[in-house]
Design a protein around this motif. Structure first.
Motif, mmCIF file in Angstrom:
data_model
loop_
_atom_site.group_PDB
_atom_site.id
_atom_site.type_symbol
_atom_site.label_atom_id
_atom_site.label_comp_id
_atom_site.label_asym_id
_atom_site.label_seq_id
_atom_site.Cartn_x
_atom_site.Cartn_y
_atom_site.Cartn_z
ATOM 1 N N SER A 260 -14.281 66.710 74.254
ATOM 2 C CA SER A 260 -13.462 66.728 74.189
ATOM 3 C C SER A 260 -12.252 66.657 74.679
ATOM 4 O O SER A 260 -10.738 66.816 74.357
ATOM 5 C CB SER A 260 -13.319 68.460 73.804
ATOM 6 N N GLN A 262 -11.227 69.002 77.143
ATOM 7 C CA GLN A 262 -11.113 70.516 77.967
ATOM 8 C C GLN A 262 -12.093 71.036 78.953
ATOM 9 O O GLN A 262 -13.344 70.477 78.527
ATOM 10 C CB GLN A 262 -10.951 70.998 76.414
ATOM 11 N N THR A 263 -11.367 71.605 79.749
ATOM 12 C CA THR A 263 -12.418 71.563 80.784
ATOM 13 C C THR A 263 -13.557 73.345 80.501
ATOM 14 O O THR A 263 -13.006 73.755 79.620
ATOM 15 C CB THR A 263 -11.747 72.244 82.074
ATOM 16 N N PHE A 264 -14.939 72.264 80.877
ATOM 17 C CA PHE A 264 -16.056 74.025 80.335
ATOM 18 C C PHE A 264 -16.241 74.275 81.520
ATOM 19 O O PHE A 264 -16.252 75.153 81.742
ATOM 20 C CB PHE A 264 -16.792 73.151 79.389
ATOM 21 N N ASP A 288 -16.401 68.236 80.809
ATOM 22 C CA ASP A 288 -15.312 69.160 80.003
ATOM 23 C C ASP A 288 -17.060 69.259 79.017
ATOM 24 O O ASP A 288 -17.927 69.039 79.210
ATOM 25 C CB ASP A 288 -15.050 67.639 79.436
ATOM 26 N N GLN A 289 -16.254 69.778 77.810
ATOM 27 C CA GLN A 289 -16.774 70.393 76.443
ATOM 28 C C GLN A 289 -17.872 69.168 76.030
ATOM 29 O O GLN A 289 -16.611 67.839 75.883
ATOM 30 C CB GLN A 289 -15.869 71.239 76.184
ATOM 31 N N ASP A 324 -16.808 78.305 80.483
ATOM 32 C CA ASP A 324 -15.389 78.563 79.919
ATOM 33 C C ASP A 324 -14.786 79.899 80.251
ATOM 34 O O ASP A 324 -14.080 80.355 79.499
ATOM 35 C CB ASP A 324 -17.017 78.963 78.616
ATOM 36 N N LYS A 429 -23.892 77.281 74.170
ATOM 37 C CA LYS A 429 -22.497 76.410 74.558
ATOM 38 C C LYS A 429 -23.108 75.204 75.757
ATOM 39 O O LYS A 429 -22.429 73.670 76.096
ATOM 40 C CB LYS A 429 -21.266 77.035 74.751
ATOM 41 N N LEU A 430 -23.612 75.230 76.549
ATOM 42 C CA LEU A 430 -24.222 74.518 77.654
ATOM 43 C C LEU A 430 -25.147 74.925 78.047
ATOM 44 O O LEU A 430 -25.900 75.849 77.666
ATOM 45 C CB LEU A 430 -23.106 74.448 79.624
ATOM 46 N N THR A 461 -22.314 70.381 75.387
ATOM 47 C CA THR A 461 -22.603 70.314 76.742
ATOM 48 C C THR A 461 -23.549 70.025 77.756
ATOM 49 O O THR A 461 -24.259 71.100 77.458
ATOM 50 C CB THR A 461 -21.900 70.943 77.653
#
Length: 529
Positions: A260, A262-264, A288-289, A324, A429-430, A461
């Protein structure tokens, strides 16, 4: 010896009453010592120095003085303190206090026999320290504790004979009273000995029963009925699993979603040392995500330590890690970051899963129980839903027929695939992978890589410590090369494998590819059996 008289005394009600009283004292003393003994053992293993030291004098005194002397002490001292207990209650109290000291050491030995990796796996799933102890450590420790506890139960029963010195009418005192009236020492004491032997034999049989129950290596089905567990039906579609992740059956690198941007995960200036040795040196890294990042490097370069700091299985000395946008196991104060006791809750809230090098499945649980443990205990998912989703994930991985097996009944590849499913079942999510294939035989590696490809194709991720160079070439978004606790170089697979900037990176890649015989050949894509 007069055998008719012996049989007469064996049937004498007064001796049986004495045995009953001895059993009551033993059961009450043993039962009363269990919980305090466990708590003292936990205190002795605490990271807090004060908690470790406080029980030591008590254990030293109780183990170092005769039980007979202790009973006489309590019988004479308690009234001076205003505690007027009956002789029976004094005997129970005295024997219980003595047992606390011995049980504490038995419990401590059993708890320490459980591998640290079991605690790590439970903590990574989000189980609180209490849950880790109650659900994972203690059930496995009981297997090692049971024989010693059986011996201790027999010892307590025999020690009840010492209560006769404070006028408790248990079997020994009753036998002495009978002998004082007829002087048939041999017959009376032989009868008493046989009654003691009967009671200790019952304890030995109970010990054997519990040892068999706790020996999960002898079981092929769960211990005890599971009537509340939903039956396996209609799991072929893996609907819930696919609703959560679009798990392709034939993934291809080109099918992977683009990260994405977007930093995750954000790692800022992290330092970590063990016993004065600096392991991580000012590490800064962003993920990133949806990105798949491989950490590679020689042994001792800090890869696994860095991975374990992300979900706070290892603390950091300085720096900051955000997942996140949130801290795991730390709280922000006016004086900076401070450790908190919420690491387990934070892991569950943020959604971080982990797969370990040596699988770390819970040995005392079946495959199905391993998978549903965290969803039910940590995430509060109802049992029916948790079991249904677990079975759907097993069907997705081609492992449905193994749901009632124990880890020791599975191959290494099957165990690692179950470990991946266990992590996925928590809706992460990770996912962090610590060398997931290094403990496997070469022919089993692809079984695990198939599942990892499916997760990658679903956009998960992932941070992976691995030397699976071919897999990394095909699937990684970024490769990070570490050495001596530092990031030497990072870039895309093409940049790092084909055009490395650092001579050290180039030498390492050539060494690994030379050993594996891999030279940028495409990774085979096939379904795991």
């Amino acid at each position: 010896m007069n055998y008719d008289h012996l049989l007469h005394y064996l049937a004498m009600p007064v001796l049986w009453h004495g045995l009953w009283l001895a059993v009551v004292i033993a059961v009450c003393s043993f039962g009363a010592a269990l919980v305090p003994g466990l708590l003292v053992a936990i205190a002795r293993m605490s990271n807090n120095a004060l908690l470790r030291v406080l029980p030591a004098p008590f254990i030293w005194v109780m183990r170092g003085t005769p039980v007979l002397l202790q009973l006489l002490f309590w019988y004479n001292v308690l009234p001076l303190l205003g505690l007027r207990l009956s002789a029976l209650m004094t005997a129970i109290l005295g024997l219980a206090l003595n047992e606390v000291a011995f049980m504490a050491e038995i419990f401590r030995g059993g708890l320490q026999s459980v591998k640290r990796t079991q605690r790590d796996a439970a903590a990574a799933l989000g189980l609180t320290p209490f849950m880790v102890m109650a659900r994972v450590v203690l059930p496995q420790a009981l297997r090692a504790i049971a024989p010693a506890m059986g011996n201790e139960a027999i010892t307590v029963l025999k020690n009840t004979s010492l209560a006769s010195v404070i006028t408790v009418g248990e079997l020994t005192l009753t036998s002495e009273q009978v002998v004082s009236t007829n002087f048939e020492y041999v017959e009376v004491f032989t009868a008493a000995g046989l009654l003691y032997l009967l009671a200790t034999t019952a304890i030995s049989l109970a010990q054997r029963y519990f040892e068999n129950r706790l020996n999960y290596e002898r079981h092929t089905t769960p211990l005890g009925p599971r009537s509340s567990v939903p039956t396996a039906d209609a799991v072929g579609t893996a609907s819930a699993a696919q609703a959560r992740l679009p798990l392709s059956e034939t993934p291809h690198p080109a099918a992977r979603p683009t990260p994405s941007g977007q930093t995750f995960v954000e790692i800022r200036h992290v330092r970590k040392s063990f016993h004065g040795n600096l392991i991580l040196r000012d590490i800064t890294l962003k993920l990133d995500q949806g990105e798949m990042v491989f950490l590679i490097g020689p042994s001792g370069s800090g890869k696994t330590t860095l991975l374990r700091t992300i979900n706070h299985l290892e603390s950091i000395d300085s720096g900051e890690i955000l997942v996140d946008g949130q801290h795991i196991g730390y709280r922000q104060t006016s004086a900076g970051l401070r450790p908190s006791r919420s690491a387990a809750r934070d892991r569950a809230r943020v959604g971080v899963g982990m797969v370990f090098q040596h699988f770390n499945l819970f040995d005392h649980m079946t495959v199905l129980e391993n998978i549903v443990e965290a969803p039910i205990r940590v995430h509060g998912i109802d049992r029916a839903t948790a079991y249904r989703e677990a079975r759907e994930l097993l069907a997705w991985a081609g492992l449905s027929e193994h749901e009632q097996r124990y880890p020791h009944q599975l191959s290494g590849g099957q165990q690692q695939r179950i470990a991946i499913i266990r992590a996925v079942a928590t809706h992460p999510k990770l996912i962090l992978f610590d060398e997931p294939t290094s403990a496997l035989d070469p022919e089993l590696v692809n079984e695990v890589l198939v599942l990892m490809r499916k997760l990658a194709a679903a956009g998960m991720t992932m941070v992976i410590v691995s030397h699976e160079i071919v897999f990394a070439r095909d699937w990684a978004d970024r490769i990070v090369f570490m050495e001596d606790g530092q990031i030497v170089e990072q870039g895309s697979p093409d940049e790092l494998f084909n055009r490395p900037k650092s001579a050290r990176t180039r030498a390492f890649i050539e060494l690994v590819e030379g050993r594996l015989g891999h030279h940028a050949e495409p990774t085979p894509i096939e379904a795991a059996p």
